[in-house]
Design a protein around this motif. Structure first.
Motif, PDB file in Angstrom:
ATOM      1  N   ALA A  73     -38.494  73.332  25.592  1.00 31.31           N
ATOM      2  CA  ALA A  73     -37.166  73.616  26.140  1.00 31.31           C
ATOM      3  C   ALA A  73     -37.289  74.016  27.597  1.00 31.31           C
ATOM      4  O   ALA A  73     -38.295  74.582  28.015  1.00 31.31           O
ATOM      5  CB  ALA A  73     -36.503  74.735  25.344  1.00 31.31           C
ATOM      6  N   THR A 108     -36.324  69.375  27.140  1.00 29.97           N
ATOM      7  CA  THR A 108     -34.868  69.529  27.069  1.00 29.97           C
ATOM      8  C   THR A 108     -34.327  70.228  28.294  1.00 29.97           C
ATOM      9  O   THR A 108     -34.988  71.055  28.905  1.00 29.97           O
ATOM     10  CB  THR A 108     -34.425  70.318  25.822  1.00 29.97           C
ATOM     11  OG1 THR A 108     -34.762  71.695  26.020  1.00 29.97           O
ATOM     12  CG2 THR A 108     -35.131  69.814  24.596  1.00 29.97           C
ATOM     13  N   GLN A 111     -28.624  73.261  26.607  1.00 31.93           N
ATOM     14  CA  GLN A 111     -27.945  73.019  25.338  1.00 31.93           C
ATOM     15  C   GLN A 111     -27.617  71.551  25.077  1.00 31.93           C
ATOM     16  O   GLN A 111     -27.776  71.055  23.969  1.00 31.93           O
ATOM     17  CB  GLN A 111     -26.639  73.813  25.292  1.00 31.93           C
ATOM     18  CG  GLN A 111     -26.812  75.304  25.460  1.00 31.93           C
ATOM     19  CD  GLN A 111     -27.517  75.959  24.273  1.00 31.93           C
ATOM     20  OE1 GLN A 111     -28.515  75.428  23.772  1.00 31.93           O
ATOM     21  NE2 GLN A 111     -27.011  77.088  23.837  1.00 31.93           N
ATOM     22  N   ASP A 113     -28.975  68.962  25.521  1.00 28.03           N
ATOM     23  CA  ASP A 113     -30.043  68.116  25.010  1.00 28.03           C
ATOM     24  C   ASP A 113     -30.441  68.440  23.578  1.00 28.03           C
ATOM     25  O   ASP A 113     -31.163  67.676  22.947  1.00 28.03           O
ATOM     26  CB  ASP A 113     -31.281  68.267  25.895  1.00 28.03           C
ATOM     27  CG  ASP A 113     -31.212  67.342  27.090  1.00 28.03           C
ATOM     28  OD1 ASP A 113     -30.184  66.659  27.223  1.00 28.03           O
ATOM     29  OD2 ASP A 113     -32.165  67.310  27.865  1.00 28.03           O
ATOM     30  N   HIS A 114     -29.955  69.559  23.081  1.00 35.73           N
ATOM     31  CA  HIS A 114     -30.345  69.922  21.728  1.00 35.73           C
ATOM     32  C   HIS A 114     -29.963  68.831  20.750  1.00 35.73           C
ATOM     33  O   HIS A 114     -30.730  68.453  19.867  1.00 35.73           O
ATOM     34  CB  HIS A 114     -29.674  71.238  21.322  1.00 35.73           C
ATOM     35  CG  HIS A 114     -30.334  72.417  21.928  1.00 35.73           C
ATOM     36  ND1 HIS A 114     -31.527  72.340  22.620  1.00 35.73           N
ATOM     37  CD2 HIS A 114     -29.981  73.717  21.974  1.00 35.73           C
ATOM     38  CE1 HIS A 114     -31.880  73.518  23.039  1.00 35.73           C
ATOM     39  NE2 HIS A 114     -30.957  74.383  22.677  1.00 35.73           N
ATOM     40  N   ALA A 118     -32.371  66.802  18.298  1.00 32.29           N
ATOM     41  CA  ALA A 118     -32.151  66.862  16.858  1.00 32.29           C
ATOM     42  C   ALA A 118     -31.997  65.451  16.295  1.00 32.29           C
ATOM     43  O   ALA A 118     -32.573  65.112  15.263  1.00 32.29           O
ATOM     44  CB  ALA A 118     -30.904  67.686  16.547  1.00 32.29           C
ATOM     45  N   SER A 133     -40.569  77.356  21.282  1.00 31.50           N
ATOM     46  CA  SER A 133     -39.268  78.019  21.254  1.00 31.50           C
ATOM     47  C   SER A 133     -39.498  79.495  21.157  1.00 31.50           C
ATOM     48  O   SER A 133     -39.739  80.046  20.091  1.00 31.50           O
ATOM     49  CB  SER A 133     -38.480  77.543  20.054  1.00 31.50           C
ATOM     50  OG  SER A 133     -37.396  78.399  19.834  1.00 31.50           O
ATOM     51  N   ASP A 138     -32.595  81.101  20.277  1.00 33.73           N
ATOM     52  CA  ASP A 138     -32.682  79.646  20.410  1.00 33.73           C
ATOM     53  C   ASP A 138     -32.152  78.947  19.170  1.00 33.73           C
ATOM     54  O   ASP A 138     -32.596  79.204  18.055  1.00 33.73           O
ATOM     55  CB  ASP A 138     -34.147  79.258  20.629  1.00 33.73           C
ATOM     56  CG  ASP A 138     -34.264  77.856  21.172  1.00 33.73           C
ATOM     57  OD1 ASP A 138     -33.400  77.031  20.836  1.00 33.73           O
ATOM     58  OD2 ASP A 138     -35.202  77.603  21.934  1.00 33.73           O
ATOM     59  N   LEU A 140     -32.521  75.888  18.497  1.00 33.06           N
ATOM     60  CA  LEU A 140     -33.374  74.753  18.165  1.00 33.06           C
ATOM     61  C   LEU A 140     -34.059  74.879  16.800  1.00 33.06           C
ATOM     62  O   LEU A 140     -34.020  73.933  16.005  1.00 33.06           O
ATOM     63  CB  LEU A 140     -34.412  74.547  19.265  1.00 33.06           C
ATOM     64  CG  LEU A 140     -34.754  73.101  19.622  1.00 33.06           C
ATOM     65  CD1 LEU A 140     -33.507  72.262  19.800  1.00 33.06           C
ATOM     66  CD2 LEU A 140     -35.612  73.058  20.864  1.00 33.06           C
ATOM     67  N   LEU A 143     -31.667  73.844  14.142  1.00 33.13           N
ATOM     68  CA  LEU A 143     -31.372  72.416  14.185  1.00 33.13           C
ATOM     69  C   LEU A 143     -32.519  71.612  13.601  1.00 33.13           C
ATOM     70  O   LEU A 143     -32.323  70.658  12.849  1.00 33.13           O
ATOM     71  CB  LEU A 143     -31.136  71.975  15.636  1.00 33.13           C
ATOM     72  CG  LEU A 143     -29.842  72.460  16.270  1.00 33.13           C
ATOM     73  CD1 LEU A 143     -29.805  72.118  17.757  1.00 33.13           C
ATOM     74  CD2 LEU A 143     -28.662  71.829  15.545  1.00 33.13           C
TER      75      LEU A 143
END
Lengths: 346, 346
Positions: A73, A108, A111, A113-114, A118, A133, A138, A140, A143
């Motif tokens: 990230a 990433t 946000q 790009d999350h 995923a 992470s 987070d 992520l 997800l």
DNA sequence: TTGAAAGCGCTAACAT
DNA sequence: ATGTTAGCGCTTTCAA
């Protein structure tokens, strides 16, 4: 450029070696039960034709990809303004390579790009994921759990959502902090301050805990929040000095903030380590060795951590992991040791 | 864990939307010529089923992979003991992501890995490659040329073998060096020394050329080879000082060697910049801002360089590159500008 | 504008 | 021990 030479297929190799595709496939994939004489013929044909298996075709039927994603990230790479990032990746790469596994890098950008990440992970493009992470909030981890991809985290993930059973590799931030603080204590220091890291990251929290382990009854005035940056270190050091002019040591949550602290100490005419001993964390070489005086700090074997992450994931994917790391054979999270590196500052 | 839900296929979506697979394929790939009402039905079915195309199946027929390899040789990451590596990767990643292209990272561990990389690239697993190869004698460029994969180099490649027509993105090392040296000259310095980088790397050679551009008749005694490390900088600075005690400025090939030089200068009781002005190259923040005094140096936009590399490659692969960068529409190598960052050391 | 059908190159039953 | 065969999920002519 040159004409796109049509790559030879299994079929071509089979024809050349005078055998069936199946046999070639067996040889190529190292299956047993092929007469050596035939196998040799096949290998020669492979050689002569320069045959390379088409991974797409293979994945289509095996549903394996021999690839894992590494997700980093954006806030992390900022923290990794040092070899950390490169080293960890290197460790990961080594282990993956040793198992014929490719590394797909997903960086990433906030946000937005999350969702992309995923989707990619859920899209069954890779066999597993290695995720960095380190932030408490987070999203992520959650997800990713949803995506249902085998995952190993780099750094203990925050428990924003269901990260409970997550597998991770982290360095012993708490223990390392303890070592550093104990060292300061052993030097006879009695008013030991702590400049924390960004407390939304588990590493900062853990290092603070380690500090408190050794000095459970410390004066709260001796703890000042920082943010892992030199500027944050300067700010915190000033605040600490104004509040507790009698402090005789400081443990900074990382080398960068320690370097900031060092500058303020010098500016105030305090000698290091005579008046104030200073210890950092990370052993980020370009910093720790260049400060004046060089920094006593806590080192972690970054590259090895990367390697362990990959190994853990590979095991979880079945892939010929080495000896099981637990009795029931299930992989477990790993906390890697740290060591104190003594230099001149403490 | 959870039962591996069988991913929905095109077939499933087609059934749900009451159309043929071909139609779904068209919608998914944004082909024109599908009645909007149908397209909507299809999109809804995709949504409901959570359909994600199987990239392996797609690649099998299209022979495209929507992936490029990034190859970084081991010696490079050592040099990149700073954000360089991470930043460049970030720039690359941004651009690739914007074009739905994956990044496969290949880190090499010495000669042994060259074959592996060459095989991978030749194996038609990616559409192109981004290669960092800054060493004059690096065999990689040659191997890659053989592999026949569209490639863009990061840093001007050495011409070990046929790298002649190679596409690359490099910062203006020569021009940057000129700027730094001109700055020292403008300060009135007359005995300007140069600590070179590792001269087996094009960047070091180019920076040396830049130095000579400004001072073509310089005393050869004022040029001392370094190796981009702090220790090398110390060594070189000592040699220079012993040989030319009258020098009044030094241009180091990078910030790390400048930091070493700075230490020696201090140790010899010379003031910076009063007695000796010092300039570096890279603007490697954790170093340049932390030295005492902070370093005047040459900055390059690393992340942007990464982005340009990716863009160049994408263009070469046809992919919707932006406006052509040359009149005949063929991509050309790019040399990015540098800027002088003035701090206290010069 | 849409559908039917033929593979892409490979693996894995199954048959021999 | 080796060969035969049926797909894996998708794109893409070609017909309709």
């Amino acid at each position: 450029m040159t004409e796109m030479a049509p790559r030879p297929t299994l079929e071509a190799v089979a024809a050349r070696a005078g055998v069936s595709r199946a046999t070639v496939s067996r040889v190529v994939n190292g299956a047993q039960g092929v007469r050596e004489s035939l196998a040799a013929r096949v290998r020669q044909a492979v050689e002569e034709l320069g045959y390379v298996p088409n991974q797409a075709a293979r994945s289509l039927v095996t549903r394996r990809h021999d690839a894992v994603a590494v997700v980093i990230a954006e806030p992390e790479t900022r923290v990794f303004a040092d070899p950390f990032f490169a080293l960890q990746l290197r460790g990961i790469s080594k282990e993956l390579t040793a198992h014929d596994c490719q590394l797909v890098l997903l960086l990433t950008e906030g946000q937005g790009d999350h969702a992309r990440v995923a989707r990619y992970l859920a899209g069954n493009h890779v066999d597993g994921a290695l995720v960095f992470s380190l932030h408490l909030d987070d999203p992520l981890p959650g997800l990713i759990r949803n995506a249902g991809v085998p995952t190993v985290f780099g750094g203990r993930p925050g428990w924003g959502e269901g990260g409970e059973g997550a597998l991770y590799v982290d360095s012993d931030n708490r223990g390392g902090a303890r070592t550093a603080v104990e060292h300061l204590v052993s030097l006879g220091r009695r008013r030991i301050a702590h400049i924390t890291g960004a407390l939304d990251q588990t590493s900062a929290v853990d290092r603070l805990e380690g500090f408190k382990d050794v000095l459970p009854d410390t004066d709260p005035a001796l703890i000042e929040p920082g943010d892992f940056t030199p500027a944050g270190g300067e700010r915190a050091m000033r605040a600490l000095l104004d509040r507790c002019p009698d402090l005789d040591a400081v443990f900074a949550a990382n080398d960068l903030s320690a370097s900031g602290a060092l500058r303020v100490l010098r500016e105030r005419g305090l000698r290091v380590p005579e008046d104030v001993a200073v210890a950092g964390f990370d052993d980020m070489l370009p910093v720790a060795e260049q400060t004046d005086p060089p920094l006593t700090t806590v080192r972690q074997d970054i590259e090895h951590m990367g390697l362990l992450m990959a190994r853990l994931l590979l095991r979880r994917l079945d892939r010929n992991g080495p000896e099981p790391d637990t009795e029931d054979g299930a992989p477990r999270s790993i906390v890697t040791p740290t060591t104190l590196v003594r230099r001149a500052s403490a």
